[in-house]
Scaffold this motif. Sequence first.
Motif, PDB file in Angstrom:
ATOM      1  N   GLY A 265       0.797  -1.210   0.000  1.00 15.23           N
ATOM      2  CA  GLY A 265       0.000   0.000   0.000  1.00 15.23           C
ATOM      3  C   GLY A 265       0.831   1.261   0.000  1.00 15.23           C
ATOM      4  N   GLN A 266       2.135   1.130  -0.252  1.00 12.58           N
ATOM      5  CA  GLN A 266       3.030   2.267  -0.253  1.00 12.58           C
ATOM      6  C   GLN A 266       3.883   2.263  -1.519  1.00 12.58           C
ATOM      7  OE1 GLN A 266       5.051   1.305   3.407  1.00 12.58           O
ATOM      8  NE2 GLN A 266       3.857   2.795   4.575  1.00 12.58           N
ATOM      9  N   GLY A 267       4.221   3.473  -2.009  1.00  9.06           N
ATOM     10  CA  GLY A 267       5.137   3.589  -3.128  1.00  9.06           C
ATOM     11  C   GLY A 267       6.554   3.275  -2.693  1.00  9.06           C
ATOM     12  N   PRO A 268       7.494   3.109  -3.638  1.00  6.84           N
ATOM     13  CA  PRO A 268       8.858   2.699  -3.296  1.00  6.84           C
ATOM     14  C   PRO A 268       9.572   3.657  -2.352  1.00  6.84           C
ATOM     15  CG  PRO A 268       8.705   3.412  -5.590  1.00  6.84           C
ATOM     16  CD  PRO A 268       7.324   3.291  -5.081  1.00  6.84           C
ATOM     17  N   ILE A 269       9.496   4.967  -2.602  1.00  5.32           N
ATOM     18  CA  ILE A 269      10.158   5.933  -1.733  1.00  5.32           C
ATOM     19  C   ILE A 269       9.399   6.082  -0.424  1.00  5.32           C
ATOM     20  CG2 ILE A 269      10.967   8.306  -1.540  1.00  5.32           C
ATOM     21  CD1 ILE A 269      12.442   6.592  -3.611  1.00  5.32           C
ATOM     22  N   GLU A 270       8.065   6.087  -0.501  1.00  9.31           N
ATOM     23  CA  GLU A 270       7.230   6.172   0.687  1.00  9.31           C
ATOM     24  C   GLU A 270       7.515   5.011   1.638  1.00  9.31           C
ATOM     25  OE1 GLU A 270       2.478   6.932   1.546  1.00  9.31           O
ATOM     26  OE2 GLU A 270       3.092   5.676  -0.147  1.00  9.31           O
ATOM     27  N   GLN A 271       7.733   3.840   1.084  1.00  9.59           N
ATOM     28  CA  GLN A 271       7.990   2.655   1.892  1.00  9.59           C
ATOM     29  C   GLN A 271       9.320   2.767   2.628  1.00  9.59           C
ATOM     30  OE1 GLN A 271       8.036  -0.968  -0.343  1.00  9.59           O
ATOM     31  NE2 GLN A 271       8.182  -2.275   1.437  1.00  9.59           N
TER      32      GLN A 271
ATOM     33  N   GLY B 161      10.127   3.186   6.896  1.00  5.64           N
ATOM     34  CA  GLY B 161      10.869   2.114   7.533  1.00  5.64           C
ATOM     35  C   GLY B 161      10.271   0.751   7.283  1.00  5.64           C
ATOM     36  N   HIS B 162       9.474   0.670   6.245  1.00  5.28           N
ATOM     37  CA  HIS B 162       8.778  -0.572   5.912  1.00  5.28           C
ATOM     38  C   HIS B 162       9.622  -1.375   4.922  1.00  5.28           C
ATOM     39  CE1 HIS B 162       4.895  -2.604   4.225  1.00  5.28           C
ATOM     40  NE2 HIS B 162       5.551  -3.379   5.060  1.00  5.28           N
ATOM     41  N   ILE B 163      10.791  -1.781   5.365  1.00  2.00           N
ATOM     42  CA  ILE B 163      11.711  -2.490   4.484  1.00  2.00           C
ATOM     43  C   ILE B 163      11.298  -3.945   4.324  1.00  2.00           C
ATOM     44  CG2 ILE B 163      14.119  -3.096   4.091  1.00  2.00           C
ATOM     45  CD1 ILE B 163      13.462  -0.097   3.983  1.00  2.00           C
TER      46      ILE B 163
ATOM     47  N   PRO C  32       8.282  -6.574   4.342  1.00  2.06           N
ATOM     48  CA  PRO C  32       6.807  -6.600   4.281  1.00  2.06           C
ATOM     49  C   PRO C  32       6.171  -7.650   5.158  1.00  2.06           C
ATOM     50  CG  PRO C  32       7.715  -7.701   2.369  1.00  2.06           C
ATOM     51  CD  PRO C  32       8.898  -7.140   3.138  1.00  2.06           C
ATOM     52  N   PHE C  33       6.984  -8.415   5.896  1.00  2.00           N
ATOM     53  CA  PHE C  33       6.440  -9.514   6.678  1.00  2.00           C
ATOM     54  C   PHE C  33       6.373  -9.156   8.180  1.00  2.00           C
ATOM     55  CE2 PHE C  33       8.432 -11.390   2.958  1.00  2.00           C
ATOM     56  CZ  PHE C  33       7.418 -12.203   2.473  1.00  2.00           C
ATOM     57  N   GLY C  34       5.165  -9.185   8.722  1.00  2.00           N
ATOM     58  CA  GLY C  34       4.989  -9.103  10.163  1.00  2.00           C
ATOM     59  C   GLY C  34       5.225  -7.751  10.808  1.00  2.00           C
ATOM     60  N   ASP C  35       5.188  -6.654  10.055  1.00  2.00           N
ATOM     61  CA  ASP C  35       5.396  -5.348  10.686  1.00  2.00           C
ATOM     62  C   ASP C  35       4.092  -4.546  10.782  1.00  2.00           C
ATOM     63  OD1 ASP C  35       4.994  -4.664   8.063  1.00  2.00           O
ATOM     64  OD2 ASP C  35       6.850  -3.535   7.812  1.00  2.00           O
ATOM     65  N   GLY C  36       2.971  -5.187  10.479  1.00  2.00           N
ATOM     66  CA  GLY C  36       1.687  -4.530  10.617  1.00  2.00           C
ATOM     67  C   GLY C  36       1.329  -3.629   9.457  1.00  2.00           C
ATOM     68  N   GLN C  37       2.160  -3.587   8.421  1.00  2.00           N
ATOM     69  CA  GLN C  37       1.883  -2.767   7.252  1.00  2.00           C
ATOM     70  C   GLN C  37       1.777  -3.693   6.041  1.00  2.00           C
ATOM     71  OE1 GLN C  37       4.199   1.103   7.151  1.00  2.00           O
ATOM     72  NE2 GLN C  37       5.494  -0.047   8.560  1.00  2.00           N
ATOM     73  N   GLY C  38       0.729  -3.561   5.279  1.00  2.00           N
ATOM     74  CA  GLY C  38       0.584  -4.392   4.094  1.00  2.00           C
ATOM     75  C   GLY C  38      -0.131  -5.703   4.378  1.00  2.00           C
TER      76      GLY C  38
END
Length: 220
Positions: free
Chosen positions: A198-204, A208-210, A212-218
């Motif tokens: 749900g985030q663009g490459p720079i936005e991600q 700090g959403h490096i 995508p597994f288990g961080d509550g985002q996506g």
Amino acid sequence: MMSKAVAGLALVAGSVSAFVQHAPLRTGVVSRSAGPVMKLGPGGEGLVGSDLELATWDPLGFTNNQNPDTINWYRAAELKHGRVAMLAALGEIFQSYYHLPDPVFSQSARPWDALQQVYAERPLAVAQILLAIFACEAIGQAQQAKPGQAPGDLNWDPLNLKPSDPETWEKVQLRELKNGRLAMMAIAGFFVQENLTGQGPIEQIYAGHINPFGDGQGVF
């Protein structure tokens, strides 16, 4: 979307030599390295770029076709897609920092959402984009269809950037192939990552959403 066009023009100006003759199609003896047992067919022997990291990798057997015209068409298609992907990848990043002051570009940090927003709010703009793509394709194909034209040769080098030294020119061709192949993977990855997180490459990166597994985002 308009910022993508601006970024594209900047990239074209910087790499215009990529659009002139992409010859020779075939170079000297191809060095073979140990790799998967998926050897190139007769059509791939000596093909520029076939002696890179995986010199024996052709799982779908495209190079088994021995028709030179077909092989040339494959190479022209690869170059075209690589060039478009390089422009697209640059546009994905550029538009995260700059876009025109128009509400229709408010999703610029998320390129896939931005495209959908333009389609929903300005359908005529999408039609203009498609017409521009068609025009570029028609002009390019007209150049490519000329007798004896090398794959990827669009007869376009206004800044005269093509090197005269054959060895340097061959390096330029290999560099374009490798960057184009990487860009095709990159732009596909950008779109997949945006749909998963749900985030663009720079936005991600900024979020700090490096991982995508288990961080509550996506979705993961």
